[in-house]
Write a protein that holds these residues in place. Structure first.
Motif, PDB file in Angstrom:
ATOM      1  N   LYS A 157      -6.042   8.488 -26.024  1.00 14.43           N
ATOM      2  CA  LYS A 157      -6.419   8.653 -27.425  1.00 14.43           C
ATOM      3  C   LYS A 157      -6.265   7.333 -28.175  1.00 14.43           C
ATOM      4  N   ALA A 158      -7.267   6.993 -28.982  1.00 14.23           N
ATOM      5  CA  ALA A 158      -7.150   5.866 -29.908  1.00 14.23           C
ATOM      6  C   ALA A 158      -6.372   6.344 -31.128  1.00 14.23           C
TER       7      ALA A 158
ATOM      8  N   LYS B 236      -3.187   5.381 -26.763  1.00 11.44           N
ATOM      9  CA  LYS B 236      -2.041   6.050 -26.144  1.00 11.44           C
ATOM     10  C   LYS B 236      -2.460   6.789 -24.878  1.00 11.44           C
ATOM     11  N   MET B 237      -1.694   6.583 -23.808  1.00  8.75           N
ATOM     12  CA  MET B 237      -1.915   7.311 -22.566  1.00  8.75           C
ATOM     13  C   MET B 237      -1.342   8.724 -22.697  1.00  8.75           C
TER      14      MET B 237
ATOM     15  N   VAL C 114       8.769   2.438 -31.617  1.00  7.08           N
ATOM     16  CA  VAL C 114       8.513   2.286 -30.181  1.00  7.08           C
ATOM     17  C   VAL C 114       7.264   3.093 -29.859  1.00  7.08           C
ATOM     18  N   LEU C 115       6.187   2.398 -29.439  1.00  7.14           N
ATOM     19  CA  LEU C 115       4.937   3.070 -29.116  1.00  7.14           C
ATOM     20  C   LEU C 115       4.730   3.026 -27.608  1.00  7.14           C
ATOM     21  N   ALA C 116       4.586   4.204 -27.004  1.00  5.96           N
ATOM     22  CA  ALA C 116       4.451   4.290 -25.556  1.00  5.96           C
ATOM     23  C   ALA C 116       3.930   5.690 -25.204  1.00  5.96           C
ATOM     24  N   PRO C 117       3.342   5.840 -24.009  1.00  7.03           N
ATOM     25  CA  PRO C 117       2.988   4.786 -23.045  1.00  7.03           C
ATOM     26  C   PRO C 117       1.619   4.184 -23.376  1.00  7.03           C
ATOM     27  N   ILE C 118       1.477   2.892 -23.082  1.00  2.26           N
ATOM     28  CA  ILE C 118       0.242   2.150 -23.330  1.00  2.26           C
ATOM     29  C   ILE C 118      -0.118   1.386 -22.062  1.00  2.26           C
ATOM     30  N   TRP C 119      -1.369   1.445 -21.661  1.00  2.00           N
ATOM     31  CA  TRP C 119      -1.835   0.684 -20.491  1.00  2.00           C
ATOM     32  C   TRP C 119      -1.917  -0.792 -20.844  1.00  2.00           C
ATOM     33  N   SER C 120      -1.677  -1.641 -19.865  1.00  2.00           N
ATOM     34  CA  SER C 120      -1.506  -3.071 -20.106  1.00  2.00           C
ATOM     35  C   SER C 120      -2.710  -3.761 -20.725  1.00  2.00           C
ATOM     36  N   GLU C 121      -3.916  -3.248 -20.510  1.00  2.00           N
ATOM     37  CA  GLU C 121      -5.115  -3.959 -20.950  1.00  2.00           C
ATOM     38  C   GLU C 121      -5.678  -3.479 -22.278  1.00  2.00           C
ATOM     39  N   PHE C 122      -5.082  -2.460 -22.881  1.00  2.00           N
ATOM     40  CA  PHE C 122      -5.678  -1.889 -24.073  1.00  2.00           C
ATOM     41  C   PHE C 122      -5.386  -2.717 -25.319  1.00  2.00           C
ATOM     42  N   ASN C 123      -6.348  -2.688 -26.233  1.00  2.00           N
ATOM     43  CA  ASN C 123      -6.270  -3.453 -27.474  1.00  2.00           C
ATOM     44  C   ASN C 123      -5.288  -2.812 -28.456  1.00  2.00           C
TER      45      ASN C 123
END
Length: 716
Positions: free
Chosen positions: A221-222, A205-206, A182-191
Motif C-alpha cells: 500500500k502507498a 508499506k509491505m 518507526v515505519l515498517a516493513p518497507i522494501w529496500s527499493e521503494f520511494n
C-alpha cells in the motif's frame, strides 16, 4: 539426524581425492503436472525453511563447504588484497543531496566496512558525521535516505544483514536524535518523500515483514504518514483493496512521489515490468479521504519513465522506437500518439531521463559509451554535457532549486570518478568533494580491453567485453572468468570492480557477455531474451564462451562461468546444455528453479519477464528455462559453487539450495559441488567485510578447480 552428517576429520581427508562425501540429501519425489508434462522434483521438501530437518541440512551444507574451502591456500591473500584495493581507492562516496550549502551523502571510509551518513558545508569544506548505523542496531545498514526541503529532517531506511525488509526512522538534524516514528516493513527499493512543509512523509508499506511468508511482496500500500503520530493512523493513498478502480494486481507495488513543482501527486503501479500504469492528482487532494486519481499512462503506451513540469508531461517510450524516444504531451489531456517528439530514436539507446530545475537530462548509450544530454525545459533545445569518455551517470543535487549535477564516470579499468557539472557555465570539473584520495596502479599498463561481437546460434552478433593481461599467451592455458545476466532490459555496462581487479591480478581473463535479455541494444534486445526467446540468453553466453576458447584466450579446463540472480537461468542452463564447456560454474543467489520460484513470495513479480505457470504456452518456455529439472544423473558436470544469502527474499534460499542438491546427487565428474549458504547476507549486502570474505572464498574455489598453482590444497 546426527548420523547423517560427517565429521570434520573425514572432510579433511577428501581434499586431494576425486569424490566428495556431502551431507546426505534424501530424494523425496514429488511430481507436478504442467499441462500434461509431468516433472518429478526430488527436493521440494527443502522448500520448507521452517522445518528443523531443512535448517539442519542447510547448516551442515554450509559447514561442509567452509571446511573444504578453508583448506584452499591463498584464500586469505585474496581477501586481504580486496581490502588493500579498497584502501587504494580511498574513501568511497554515494550520490549526494543538496540543501542550501549542505551536501548530504553516505561515505565508506577506506578502512571501514560500512557506509555512514555525512554532511559537508561547501562554503567552509567542513564535514560532519550525521549518523553511524553501527550505533543504531547490530548489523544495521543504511539502505537509502531523503532530506526534507528545508534540511531540518532526514529519513533513513535501515536494513539488517543484507535483508531488504527495512524500517524507516526520521532524524532531527538539529538535535541529532530520532523522532519516535518507526515505519515498517518497507522494501529496500521503494520511494519515500517528505511533503514540502516537512509534516508528512509518503512511503510504500509491505503487508508483512515475515521473510518466510508467501504474502511478503504482495498487497502493498502507498501510504502517507503524519510525523509524530502512530503508524496505524497512516492514510492509504493507493492500494488494491481501498482503490479497486485502479486495478492493482496483488503482486504490484504502488509508489507515490511528487512533481518537482509540488503541483501534482504521482502514483506509479510498479512491478518488474518497466511499462507501468501511472496516475496523477492535484497536490491539494493529498489530505482528501480518498484521492480521485486520473490515469495518464497505460502499460500499452510502452512508456518507462515520465517527468511532469506544470502541464508538461515528458516521457521516455519505446513505442515504435526500440531504441527509445523522448516525447512531450499535455498532463491534463495526454495524447501519446500525437505527442511532440523531443528526441527521436537513433542508433544509440536512450537509457534514462531525470530532471533538474530547468533541464531534462537523458543518457544516450551504445553499451560501452554513455553520454549525457540536457534539454532546456522552456526552449526544448539540446546540448551535450562535456564529460570524459566512458559510462556517464548523473543525479541532480537539488532538482527543485538548481541545475547542479553530480556526474559519475566509469570504465572497465578506470576507477569511477565523480564530476561536478553546471549547465550555466557548461563545465564538468572533477569533484573536489566526492572523490577519495586514490592510489590505484595504472591498470592500462598491465591489461588490455577488447570489445568484439560474437556470432550466436542464430547468427545474431552478441557484444563481448574482454579484459586480459597484456602478457597473455594465446594458447588456451590462461584461466578465464566469463559472466552474464540477461534480464529485465538491464545492461552490463563498463565499470571498475575492486573484486574483479583482484581476479585479474591472478593472471585471469575477465569477460562480460552482453547477452539478449539485457538492454545494451535497446528494447528489442530485451524482448529477444524473454519468455519464448529466453534460450537466446544462455545460447548467447555459450557462444561467447566458445569464442574465448576458439580464440585461445582459454580452454574448457580453465573456463569459469558466472551468473547471479536472474543470471541463474543463464549459468544454470549453460552448464546443463554444455557441461563440457566449463571447468567451474558460479551460481550466485540464482534463479535456477523457475518452475517452483513462482511459489515464492517474489515469484509473481517475475511473471512479466519469464511468463506465468497459469498459461500453457508460457509454461512450455518456463520448463525450458528451468535449470534444476535439466540436471541428469551420470553427466559429468563442472565444479559448481552455488551461493545463497540466508536473508534473501528475492531469490528464496531453497531455490539455489535445490540446485546444489540435485547436482551433488547427479554429477559423475568427481568435481565438487558446494552450497555456500551465507547467514550474514541477503540477495546482496553493503557490508564489505561480508562481501570480501564471500568472494575470496568463491574465487579461491574457482581458481583451485582450474588448476591455478597458488590455490592447490596439499594432498593427504
Amino acid at each position: 539426524m546426527k548420523n547423517v552428517f560427517l565429521t570434520g576429520c573425514l572432510f579433511l581427508s577428501q581434499i586431494g581425492f576425486a569424490q566428495f562425501n556431502y551431507p546426505k540429501t534424501p530424494e523425496k519425489p514429488a511430481t507436478d503436472d504442467y499441462f500434461g508434462t509431468k516433472i518429478t522434483d526430488n527436493y521440494q521438501w527443502l522448500e520448507d525453511l521452517k522445518s528443523p530437518e531443512v535448517k539442519t541440512w542447510f547448516k551442515a551444507q554450509s559447514d561442509y563447504s567452509h571446511i573444504i574451502i578453508d583448506k584452499i591456500p591463498n584464500r586469505d591473500a585474496l581477501y586481504n588484497r580486496m581490502k588493500q584495493v579498497q584502501e587504494m581507492g580511498g574513501d568511497s562516496y554515494g550520490y549526494a543531496t543538496q540543501r542550501g550549502n549542505l551536501y548530504f551523502y553516505v561515505k565508506t571510509k577506506k578502512n571501514e566496512k560500512l557506509s555512514k551518513l555525512y554532511a559537508k558545508d561547501v562554503s567552509t569544506g567542513k564535514e560532519i558525521l550525521i549518523f553511524d548505523p553501527e550505533t543504531y542496531k547490530k548489523d544495521a545498514q543504511i539502505t537509502n535516505f531523503t532530506v526534507d526541503t528545508k534540511g531540518n529532517q532526514i529519513a533513513l531506511l535501515f536494513s539488517k544483514s543484507g535483508s531488504e525488509i527495512c524500517e524507516l526512522r526520521i532524524l532531527d538534524l538539529k538535535t541529532k536524535k530520532f523522532l519516535d516514528d518507526v515505519l515498517a516493513p518497507i522494501w529496500s527499493e521503494f520511494n519515500f518523500e517528505f511533503t514540502p512543509d516537512g509534516r508528512y512523509i509518503t512511503y510504500t508499506k509491505m503487508s508483512t515483514g515475515d521473510p518466510n511468508s508467501n504474502m511478503l511482496l504482495k498487497e502493498m500500500k502507498a501510504m502517507i504518514h503524519q510525523i509524530g503520530t502512530n503508524q496505524d493512523k497512516d492514510i492509504v493513498l493507493g492500494a488494491r483493496e481501498e482503490y479497486p478502480e485502479l486495478n492493482i494486481l496483488t503482486e504490484q507495488f504502488p509508489e507515490v512521489s511528487f512533481s518537482d513543482d509540488y503541483k501534482s501527486i504521482i502514483l506509479r503501479i510498479g512491478s518488474t515490468k518497466s511499462e507501468s500504469p501511472v496516475f496523477y492528482a492535484p497536490f491539494s487532494s493529498i489530505k482528501d479521504k480518498k484521492i480521485k486519481w486520473k490515469q495518464i499512462v497505460k502499460p500499452s503506451d510502452d512508456i518507462v519513465q515520465t517527468f511532469i513540469s506544470g502541464d508538461q508531461l515528458f516521457f521516455l517510450s519505446h513505442k515504435n522506437a526500440p531504441n527509445y524516444k523522448i516525447g512531450l504531451t499535455s498532463l491534463s489531456n495526454p495524447d501519446f500518439d500525437n505527442a511532440k517528439v523531443i528526441v527521436p530514436e537513433s542508433s544509440s539507446v536512450i537509457t534514462s531521463i531525470h530532471s533538474s530545475k530547468n533541464y531534462l537530462v537523458y543518457s544516450l548509450s551504445n553499451g560501452i559509451i554513455q553520454d549525457k544530454y540536457l534539454i532546456d525545459l522552456k526552449t526544448l533545445t539540446r546540448k551535450k554535457a562535456p564529460l570524459p569518455s566512458g559510462i556517464n551517470n548523473s543525479v541532480a543535487l537539488n532538482a527543485r532549486e538548481n541545475d547542479n549535477l553530480q556526474c559519475y564516470n566509469s570504465n572497465w579499468l578506470t576507477p569511477a570518478t565523480f564530476y561536478d557539472y553546471s549547465p550555466e557555465n557548461d563545465k564538468a570539473i572533477k569533484s573536489k568533494y566526492f572523490n577519495g584520495d586514490s592510489n590505484y596502479p595504472d591498470y592500462y599498463a598491465s591489461y588490455e580491453v577488447k570489445e568484439v561481437e560474437v556470432k550466436s546460434h542464430d547468427g545474431t552478433m552478441v557484444p563481448l567485453s574482454i579484459i586480459y593481461p597484456k602478457n597473455i599467451k594465446m594458447d588456451g592455458s590462461t584461466p578465464a572468468y566469463i559472466t552474464g545476466y540477461g534480464g529485465y532490459g538491464i545492461s552490463s555496462t563498463p565499470r571498475f570492480s575492486n573484486r574483479l581487479s583482484v581476479l585479474l591480478e591472478q593472471g585471469t581473463v575477465v569477460a562480460v557477455a552482453h547477452v539478449r535479455g539485457g538492454g545494451e541494444k535497446g528494447e528489442n534486445w530485451h524482448k529477444d531474451g524473454m519468455k519464448a526467446k529466453k534460450p537466446n540468453t544462455w545460447k548467447d553466453f555459450i557462444a561467447c564462451s566458445e569464442y574465448l576458447v576458439n580464440q585461445k584466450y582459454t580452454s574448457p579446463s580453465k573456463l569459469i562461468g558466472n551468473g547471479g540472480s536472474m543470471g541463474g537461468v543463464l549459468i544454470g542452463r549453460a552448464i546443463t546444455e554444455r557441461p563440457d564447456l566449463f571447468a567451474v560454474a558460479i551460481a550466485e543467489v540464482g534463479m535456477t528453479n523457475v518452475l517452483r520460484s513462482q511459489n515464492s513470495a517474489n515469484g509473481a513479480n517475475q511473471i512479466p519477464e519469464v511468463g506465468s505457470l497459469k498459461d500453457p504456452e508460457d509454461t512450455k518456455h518456463l520448463i525450458e528455462m528451468d535449470a534444476q529439472s535439466k540436471v541428469k544423473k551420470g553427466i559429468k558436470y563442472p565444479a559448481v559453487i552455488v551461493s545463497t544469502g540466508m536473508n534473501d527474499s528475492r531469490i528464496t534460499p531453497w531455490e539455489p539450495a535445490k540446485f546444489a542438491a540435485v547436482l551433488q546427487n547427479s554429477t559423475s565428474s568427481g568435481k565438487p559441488v558446494l552450497l555456500y549458504a551465507n547467514y550474514e547476507n541477503g540477495h546482496f549486502t553493503s557490508d564489505l567485510e561480508v562481501v570480501f570474505k564471500e568472494y575470496a572464498d568463491i574465487f579461491a574455489f574457482a581458481l583451485w578447480q582450474v588448476g591455478h598453482p597458488k590455490f592447490q590444497p596439499a594432498k593427504k
